[in-house]
Design a protein around this motif. Structure first.
Motif, PDB file in Angstrom:
ATOM      1  N   LEU A 193       2.206   1.811  -3.403  1.00  0.00           N
ATOM      2  CA  LEU A 193       1.093   2.113  -4.310  1.00  0.00           C
ATOM      3  C   LEU A 193       0.703   3.592  -4.214  1.00  0.00           C
ATOM      4  O   LEU A 193       0.553   4.282  -5.222  1.00  0.00           O
ATOM      5  N   GLN A 194       0.575   4.077  -2.969  1.00  0.00           N
ATOM      6  CA  GLN A 194       0.207   5.493  -2.811  1.00  0.00           C
ATOM      7  C   GLN A 194       1.294   6.403  -3.346  1.00  0.00           C
ATOM      8  O   GLN A 194       1.013   7.440  -3.953  1.00  0.00           O
ATOM      9  N   GLU A 195       2.544   6.022  -3.120  1.00  0.00           N
ATOM     10  CA  GLU A 195       3.642   6.851  -3.610  1.00  0.00           C
ATOM     11  C   GLU A 195       3.666   6.866  -5.131  1.00  0.00           C
ATOM     12  O   GLU A 195       3.915   7.883  -5.764  1.00  0.00           O
ATOM     13  N   ARG A 196       3.368   5.705  -5.723  1.00  0.00           N
ATOM     14  CA  ARG A 196       3.311   5.630  -7.187  1.00  0.00           C
ATOM     15  C   ARG A 196       2.187   6.515  -7.711  1.00  0.00           C
ATOM     16  O   ARG A 196       2.377   7.297  -8.651  1.00  0.00           O
ATOM     17  N   ASN A 197       1.001   6.415  -7.096  1.00  0.00           N
ATOM     18  CA  ASN A 197      -0.131   7.211  -7.565  1.00  0.00           C
ATOM     19  C   ASN A 197       0.138   8.708  -7.453  1.00  0.00           C
ATOM     20  O   ASN A 197      -0.239   9.492  -8.325  1.00  0.00           O
ATOM     21  N   LEU A 198       0.825   9.068  -6.382  1.00  0.00           N
ATOM     22  CA  LEU A 198       1.192  10.468  -6.181  1.00  0.00           C
ATOM     23  C   LEU A 198       2.114  10.933  -7.307  1.00  0.00           C
ATOM     24  O   LEU A 198       1.970  12.028  -7.862  1.00  0.00           O
ATOM     25  N   SER A 241       0.307  11.834   5.572  1.00  0.00           N
ATOM     26  CA  SER A 241      -0.330  10.514   5.513  1.00  0.00           C
ATOM     27  C   SER A 241       0.698   9.426   5.219  1.00  0.00           C
ATOM     28  O   SER A 241       0.549   8.293   5.648  1.00  0.00           O
ATOM     29  N   LEU A 242       1.771   9.775   4.499  1.00  0.00           N
ATOM     30  CA  LEU A 242       2.780   8.766   4.172  1.00  0.00           C
ATOM     31  C   LEU A 242       4.042   8.940   5.009  1.00  0.00           C
ATOM     32  O   LEU A 242       5.123   8.533   4.614  1.00  0.00           O
ATOM     33  N   SER A 251       0.268  14.522   1.782  1.00  0.00           N
ATOM     34  CA  SER A 251       0.913  13.222   1.578  1.00  0.00           C
ATOM     35  C   SER A 251       2.107  13.057   2.513  1.00  0.00           C
ATOM     36  O   SER A 251       2.410  11.951   2.942  1.00  0.00           O
ATOM     37  N   PRO A 309       0.806  -1.230   0.000  1.00  0.00           N
ATOM     38  CA  PRO A 309       0.000   0.000   0.000  1.00  0.00           C
ATOM     39  C   PRO A 309       0.842   1.285   0.000  1.00  0.00           C
ATOM     40  O   PRO A 309       0.452   2.266  -0.625  1.00  0.00           O
ATOM     41  N   VAL A 310       1.989   1.278   0.672  1.00  0.00           N
ATOM     42  CA  VAL A 310       2.797   2.502   0.733  1.00  0.00           C
ATOM     43  C   VAL A 310       3.355   2.827  -0.646  1.00  0.00           C
ATOM     44  O   VAL A 310       3.211   3.941  -1.164  1.00  0.00           O
TER      45      VAL A 310
END
Lengths: 306, 665
Positions: free
Chosen positions: A41-46, A116-117, A113, A38-39
């Protein structure tokens, strides 16, 4: 070379080159774009979001550049020529506003971000988190499992969907602990404990490495991060706990000696609070401002030891 | 730990090259120096070299020396880059390539150090020396003798880095030498000390230059040139020199503390015993980030001049440009932490620095839009300098976007220290800094040589650089996304990196061809100098004061100090003359110019002794050097005859002669 050929030839070369590149990249893994947790994934989406946002700058700049360059070339005498046209309040206001707007949006995203990250923040999950202590040595990674009473070198295994609290230090120079497919990275520094929360949402073996130059064996300082089922993990931990090599202080000091391209190794019953002992090695006279581990938070003035 | 007892300190025979790679490097350095000496002897040019160049206090001569040294260093550090790329293209799986890890690490450390300090800074100070005094209508810089010291300190930095190939070794700790790796315990050789003293001495030279040029801009502008009438290049130099004055002392102090750690067992940055490596990382980047803007701001200034001239149009948004420049100056000191978000400072701190970083993109974007609108409704001549500009906009915009991505802390966690980062900063520095100074050198070359550079080879060079750059660094962006970190001398075959590294290597090779084209360009231009002679003093239909002088510029710059009343004064004069305005006969007055002085060179030699002694712990050598520097400064202070005078009559003769040879009427 005639004029047509001068355009066609480079075009063919570029298209050909790009096709080969695309063909190659399609059959190659690009870990940061194909995250397994998940981490990541969020970094990729960002990353993709910011890239899309940047098109608002790229497209106008490139179209203006090539259009203006072509239209106002010296040989085009029909184009308007205004040698003294040197300011326009409206146009300049727009210049200041377009990038400001883009940066404004991105700033909000960056602030949110970052929080959250935050690698120090525990991940949301019903499964209780597991602590793995990471020590960067010359030139290998030692993983200590305080709950399982085992340790391993250059291989870290954990169950899928279990949040991992990596506590990171170094008993050598500065390194950076990085598993690209899971996300993030944090420096490992002697005398200080950093923290990185990651989780795998798929089974697999992922490459891990140091991302900060650390001397002769730097390039070989890689490890494998393996995400398995809970059952496999228990079996693996059991296997490690039966290792003949006990990680006493003497055994640790032996391991601490510089060595390169180390094979995977397992240790049973690491010395109690070995991680704390390693941190304390650098706790010499006059230590201050060392940002040491104080139970989940870093403190720039604290001397706290976990 | 400290072996000061011996007469030669740590120096002994084992410092000489012990293996073929080092021996090759050493032979190149020694051979190069001997070759130059042989040529000078053969052509009986020693006296000429001494009188015309080494002891000259003429800013133009000093500027040319900076650029020559920077060009040689570009080739040296470019060779380093080729070796690195070769290693990375072949060192996979069972093959360990051509270099062992220690050599590889020395090479990338030297590559970064040389490219920033001796190529980027060298080209920048060179161009400032050449152009800035002319553009403000001055005969010289504020402190001509200090200028000579600055150059020689810069040269000592160059000499020490290259000497490390022959005697001892260079640092293997990266171009910024983070402790604890750079501490004595982990880097026991003299490599890090070479790095420290090379930058320590060159850095003091840079600081002196910063003071000198800022003073020049503030105090020595010609009559009528208010701040808001200064050419944009002068504005950007002013910004960059302000940054030099604030940033370089940080570097000097940081390096000193690291040296104290290494030599006297102190604990500023050590692991344990109260040392704090994070302090070093903060300090070095508090210098290091402004340094990037120090390099790039004057290059922006060059582009502002080039775009206006080749579009035959006034610079668009002058006031905006000035504000953008100073916004960058101010902001550049508030972003340093973005170099280490991954240290774990916490979300609030990271967000602050991330947002500040992105804000810097705003004034930079404004500059790009203003250049585009300078071209709008112009008459654009795509001569070589303008091609460099076009290449710059394309690459710099993309590199800037990559930079904004890296400025978001959560994205940076995934890309930090990866080859994506390496690709990003090379895009900014190669397109921003190198392309800018290449454009500047081509643009102003006729002003100093008296003839133009060959356009055809300039074009070849540009395309090799541009295409080579995309091939060399495009793959690195992808490699970064594939999780490849920087500075790898070996990797496993299963990662799939190799094809991309091979393409990157080919790209580097094409850039090398580009550099060869630039050398050929100079050769061909010198051979064809008679056809390409600039007889007007104004080969590009220029706008600013420097184009009103004959080419090459006479040693006194202006026989009569100009007066200005507008932003593009020479353009205005030309317009007025075309409209039939009369040319007033010049009124000559006696002038004074600085005499040659060898003391700057001697101070350089003594600084070299200080540095060499400090590196090898030869105390007496450093002591002699230090005392001699103080002595030399006292000698200079007591010399009351540092200027020579030119009478009005003599000046009139010189001026008429220079103009008869071709300078504008």
């Amino acid at each position: 070379m005639n004029k047509k050929l001068k355009i066609i030839l480079p075009a063919v070369v570029i298209v050909g080159f790009l096709s080969v590149a695309v063909w190659y990249l399609r059959r190659t893994t690009i870990p940061i774009l194909e995250p397994k947790g998940p981490v990541g994934l969020q970094e990729r989406n960002l990353l993709l979001f910011a890239l899309a946002l940047s098109l608002f700058v790229i497209i106008p700049v490139f179209s203006l550049l090539f259009f203006i360059a072509w239209k106002y070339r010296e040989s085009n005498e029909s184009a308007r020529y205004s040698p003294d046209f040197d300011h326009s309040r409206i146009i300049e206001t727009i210049w200041w506003l377009i990038p400001s707007a883009m940066i404004g949006v991105l700033s909000v995203v960056a602030w949110n971000s970052s929080h959250s990250l935050d690698p120090y923040k525990a991940l949301n999950s019903k499964t209780p988190q597991m602590t793995i202590q990471v020590v960067a040595l010359d030139w290998k990674w030692l993983f200590i499992y305080p709950q399982q009473h085992i340790a391993s070198v250059n291989l870290v295994q954990f169950p899928k969907d279990t949040p991992i609290d990596f506590q990171i230090t170094s008993d050598s120079v500065m390194n950076s602990f990085w598993i690209p497919q899971l996300g993030g990275q944090i420096y490992s520094m002697p005398g200080m404990s950093g923290q990185l929360h990651l989780m795998a949402s798929q089974y697999g073996s992922f490459n891990g490495l140091s991302a900060n130059i650390s001397g002769a064996g730097f390039s070989g300082m890689t490890f494998v991060a393996r995400s398995s089922s809970e059952k496999d993990f228990v079996a693996w931990a059991h296997h490690a706990s039966r290792s003949q090599n006990k990680l006493s202080l003497a055994a640790y000091n032996n391991l601490d000696r510089p060595s390169q391209n180390n094979p995977v190794a397992y240790y049973s019953s690491p010395k109690d609070n070995l991680y704390g002992t390693i941190l304390a090695k650098y706790d010499g006279p006059g230590t201050s401002m060392s940002g040491m581990y104080t139970g989940g938070k870093t403190s720039m003035s604290g001397m706290g030891m976990q | 730990m400290i072996e000061f007892a011996s007469l030669l300190g740590k120096l002994n025979w084992s410092a000489l090259p012990q293996d073929p790679i080092t021996a090759g490097g050493a032979a190149t350095v020694v051979g190069g120096v001997l070759g130059v000496m042989a040529l000078l002897t053969y052509f009986k040019r020693w006296k000429w070299l001494w009188k015309e160049w080494l002891t000259s206090l003429d800013a133009k001569k000093i500027g040319i020396m900076y650029i020559v040294v920077a060009a040689v260093m570009l080739i040296r550090a470019g060779t380093d880059a080729l070796m690195m790329r070769t290693q990375q293209a072949v060192s996979v799986g069972a093959n360990h390539g051509i270099l062992d890890s220690n050599h590889f690490q020395q090479i990338f450390s030297a590559h970064g150090t040389i490219m920033i300090f001796f190529v980027g800074m060298g080209l920048m100070f060179g161009l400032i020396n050449l152009i800035m005094p002319l553009q403000i209508g001055s005969r010289d810089v504020a402190f001509p003798f200090l200028n000579s010291i600055s150059f020689w300190l810069f040269f000592v930095g160059v000499a020490l880095v290259n000497l490390s190939l022959v005697v001892g070794s260079f640092s293997a700790a990266g171009w910024l030498a983070y402790p604890p790796l750079s501490e004595l315990h982990y880097s026991p050789g003299v490599g890090v000390d070479y790095w420290i003293w090379s930058l320590e001495i060159a850095g003091i030279g840079s600081l002196l230059s910063g003071i000198n040029f800022l003073t020049t801009i503030i105090k020595m502008r010609c009559k009528g040139m208010s701040l808001m009438k200064m050419p944009m290049f002068v504005w950007t130099v002013m910004g960059a020199m302000t940054l030099v004055i604030f940033a370089f002392p940080i570097l000097t102090v940081t390096l000193t503390l690291l040296y104290l750690d290494r030599t006297f067992g102190m604990h500023f940055f050590t692991a344990g015993s109260g040392g704090n490596m994070m302090m070093y990382v903060n300090l070095i980047w508090a210098w290091g980030h402004p340094e990037v803007y120090i390099l790039v701001l004057p290059a922006f200034g060059v582009f502002s001049e080039v775009v206006a001239t080749f579009s035959r149009k006034r610079l668009f948004g002058y006031t905006s440009m000035v504000w953008a420049t100073w916004a960058i100056v101010a902001l550049s000191f508030s972003v340093w932490l973005h170099h280490f978000f991954t240290m774990g400072a916490g979300a609030d701190v990271n967000s602050f620095f991330g947002i500040m970083t992105m804000i810097i993109a705003v004034p930079t974007g404004v500059k790009i839009f203003n250049w585009l609108f300078t071209m709008y409704r112009g008459r654009i001549l795509f001569a070589t300098p303008m091609r460099w500009f076009m290449g710059f906009v394309v690459l710099f915009t993309m590199g800037g976007i990559a930079g904004v991505l890296l400025g978001v802390p959560a994205i940076d966690f995934q890309l930090h220290n990866s080859l994506f980062l390496v690709a990003h900063f090379h895009t900014m520095i190669v397109s921003g800094v190198l392309f800018g100074y290449f454009a500047g050198v081509t643009y102003w070359f006729p002003k100093f040589a008296g003839f133009r550079l060959n356009e055809r080879f300039g074009n070849y060079a540009f395309w090799c650089w541009f295409v080579g750059f995309i091939l060399a660094f495009g793959p690195l962006y992808i490699l970064g996304l594939m999780g490849a970190t920087r500075r790898l001398d070996h990797y496993s075959a299963s990662l799939g990196y190799q094809p991309l590294f091979i393409v990157a290597g080919i790209g580097a090779g094409i850039i090398a061809i580009g550099v060869t084209m630039q050398l050929l360009q100079i050769f061909v231009s010198i051979r064809g100098r008679h056809e390409a002679r600039d007889t007007t003093g104004d080969p590009w239909n220029g706008r600013t004061l420097e184009w009103s002088t004959p080419s090459p510029v006479p040693f006194y710059n202006y026989a009569v100090t100009p007066e200005v009343d507008s932003r593009d004064p020479f353009w205005a004069v030309k317009q007025a003359r075309a409209a039939g305005a009369a040319v007033e006969p010049p009124h000559y007055e006696a002038i004074s110019l600085p005499k040659n002085s060898a003391i700057g060179l001697y101070i350089g030699i003594m600084s070299f002794m200080v540095g060499f002694g400090a590196i090898w712990h030869i105390v007496w050598l450093s002591a002699i050097g230090l005392f001699s520097i103080v002595f030399l400064i006292l000698v200079r202070c007591n010399d009351d005859h540092t200027e020579h005078h030119i009478s009005a009559k003599k000046l009139e003769q010189l001026d008429k002669k220079a103009r008869a040879q071709g300078g504008y009427a």
